[in-house]
Enzyme design. Structure first.
Site, mmCIF file in Angstrom:
data_model
loop_
_atom_site.group_PDB
_atom_site.id
_atom_site.type_symbol
_atom_site.label_atom_id
_atom_site.label_comp_id
_atom_site.label_asym_id
_atom_site.label_seq_id
_atom_site.Cartn_x
_atom_site.Cartn_y
_atom_site.Cartn_z
ATOM 1 N N ASN A 10 -6.888 12.734 9.913
ATOM 2 C CA ASN A 10 -7.275 13.723 8.908
ATOM 3 C C ASN A 10 -8.804 13.773 8.910
ATOM 4 O OD1 ASN A 10 -7.987 15.198 6.669
ATOM 5 N ND2 ASN A 10 -6.573 14.178 5.266
ATOM 6 N N SER A 13 -11.034 13.487 5.364
ATOM 7 C CA SER A 13 -11.048 12.337 4.464
ATOM 8 C C SER A 13 -12.351 11.553 4.577
ATOM 9 C CB SER A 13 -9.878 11.401 4.782
ATOM 10 O OG SER A 13 -8.657 11.974 4.405
ATOM 11 N N GLY A 66 -6.998 9.172 4.109
ATOM 12 C CA GLY A 66 -6.792 8.492 2.839
ATOM 13 C C GLY A 66 -5.352 8.023 2.712
ATOM 14 N N ASP A 67 -5.034 7.468 1.538
ATOM 15 C CA ASP A 67 -3.667 7.007 1.310
ATOM 16 C C ASP A 67 -2.663 8.157 1.402
ATOM 17 O OD1 ASP A 67 -4.284 4.317 1.003
ATOM 18 O OD2 ASP A 67 -4.652 4.507 -1.147
ATOM 19 N N GLY A 68 -3.112 9.390 1.116
ATOM 20 C CA GLY A 68 -2.232 10.551 1.239
ATOM 21 C C GLY A 68 -1.822 10.800 2.675
ATOM 22 N N THR A 69 -2.743 10.559 3.622
ATOM 23 C CA THR A 69 -2.413 10.715 5.039
ATOM 24 C C THR A 69 -1.410 9.666 5.464
ATOM 25 O OG1 THR A 69 -4.651 11.562 5.444
ATOM 26 C CG2 THR A 69 -3.393 10.844 7.357
ATOM 27 N N ASP A 218 8.673 -7.894 -1.468
ATOM 28 C CA ASP A 218 9.548 -8.756 -2.270
ATOM 29 C C ASP A 218 10.773 -8.038 -2.815
ATOM 30 O OD1 ASP A 218 8.319 -7.134 -4.126
ATOM 31 O OD2 ASP A 218 7.375 -8.759 -5.260
ATOM 32 N N GLU A 275 -0.563 12.386 -4.198
ATOM 33 C CA GLU A 275 -0.296 13.775 -3.843
ATOM 34 C C GLU A 275 0.825 14.310 -4.732
ATOM 35 O OE1 GLU A 275 -2.251 15.310 -1.624
ATOM 36 O OE2 GLU A 275 -3.310 13.420 -1.279
#
Length: 297
Positions: A10, A13, A66-69, A218, A275
């Protein structure tokens, strides 16, 4: 024979910093014995599409963004049968990178690239959200619109400040949602301003919000549900809990579970890994233990 790697990028980002390191990152991947193909994402959802269509042709998929990608790649991988899922590498390049931090992935892009091709694979829990999936957080209520309502350009320029600026706008009129929550034989009916189901040590870049013994494989989520405050005293109590000043509060439900169901009379907007995850009257969330392998140091 060389192993095959699909590198999904991406480019927007994190101020587009990947561009300055691309040649070095590709060199690291090639030296690790991978034949590399690169795909630059063209629009939202493109990483999911590429993962679904291309996973069978590669031995590993590495994404940078980012975490969205990362969420898009994981979403695509989780649509495949378990036997067809491939290990994922992650080179964080976003504004917060909560999940990368939780996994201990280095913020330095070249170090993260080394980790992304590592043989050390961590079997990570993945969340099921109705027919969708998420990596580390599903949330509703105040501030949850901030991440997807904030423009990428503003995130790049201001970082965390962008979330604070957008979030402050919502404080003028705190929305609340009356919901029934079912888990482990328990039923709760209450009015909430915020709720999150997490598999992460931080959310929005802030640590200490999530309580309990946090494990990323966990088999359980950490759940935090904040009740609607009726007066300034209750609001201060909530703020005290969220900042760690108060260890416990009757205004906050905090527990661990592997399965949880939310039901409401009105549609509630949700976010998945920052997102937009759609608006729903009924949501079922379950933990798929050790569902995906992610490269770690």
């Amino acid at each position: 024979m060389s192993k095959r790697l699909l590198f999904i990028i991406n480019p927007r980002s994190g101020k587009g910093q990947i561009k300055a390191h691309l040649a070095d990152i590709l060199d690291i991947m090639i030296k690790a014995g991978f034949e590399v193909s690169v795909h630059i994402t063209q629009a939202g959802g493109d990483a999911t599409k590429q993962t679904i269509e291309q996973a069978e042709n590669f031995d590993r998929i590495v994404c940078s963004g980012g975490d969205g990608t990362l969420d898009e790649v994981v979403t695509g991988m989780m649509t495949l049968e378990p036997s067809k899922r491939k290990p994922i590498g992650y080179i964080p390049a976003g504004s917060t990178n909560d999940f990368g931090n939780s996994l201990g992935i280095d913020k330095n892009m070249l170090n993260a690239a080394q980790i992304s091709v590592s043989d050390h694979l961590f079997s990570c829990d993945i969340g099921r959200f109705n027919s969708d999936s998420f990596v580390y957080v599903a949330a509703f209520g105040i501030f949850t619109e901030v991440s997807y309502a904030t423009s990428q350009d503003l995130k790049n320029i201001l970082g965390h400040a962008a979330y604070i600026i957008e979030g402050a706008k919502q404080l003028r009129d705190i929305p609340s949602f009356r919901m029934q929550v079912e888990h482990d034989g328990n039923v709760v009916y209450d009015e909430f301003i915020y709720g999150m189901i997490t598999n992460s040590k931080s959310v929005g870049g802030f640590q200490g919000i999530i309580r309990g013994d946090i494990g990323l494989n966990d088999g359980v989520f950490e759940v935090t549900l904040i009740k609607m405050p009726r007066n300034p005293i209750e609001l201060n109590e909530i703020l005290g809990f969220m900042t760690g000043i108060i260890p416990d509060s009757d205004m906050v439900y905090s527990f661990q579970t592997s399965d949880i169901k939310f039901t409401s009379a009105e549609e509630v907007p949700w976010t998945l890994d920052g997102e937009y995850g759609g608006s729903h009257k009924s949501v079922e969330v379950s933990d798929e233990q050790s569902a995906l392998q992610i490269a770690i140091e």
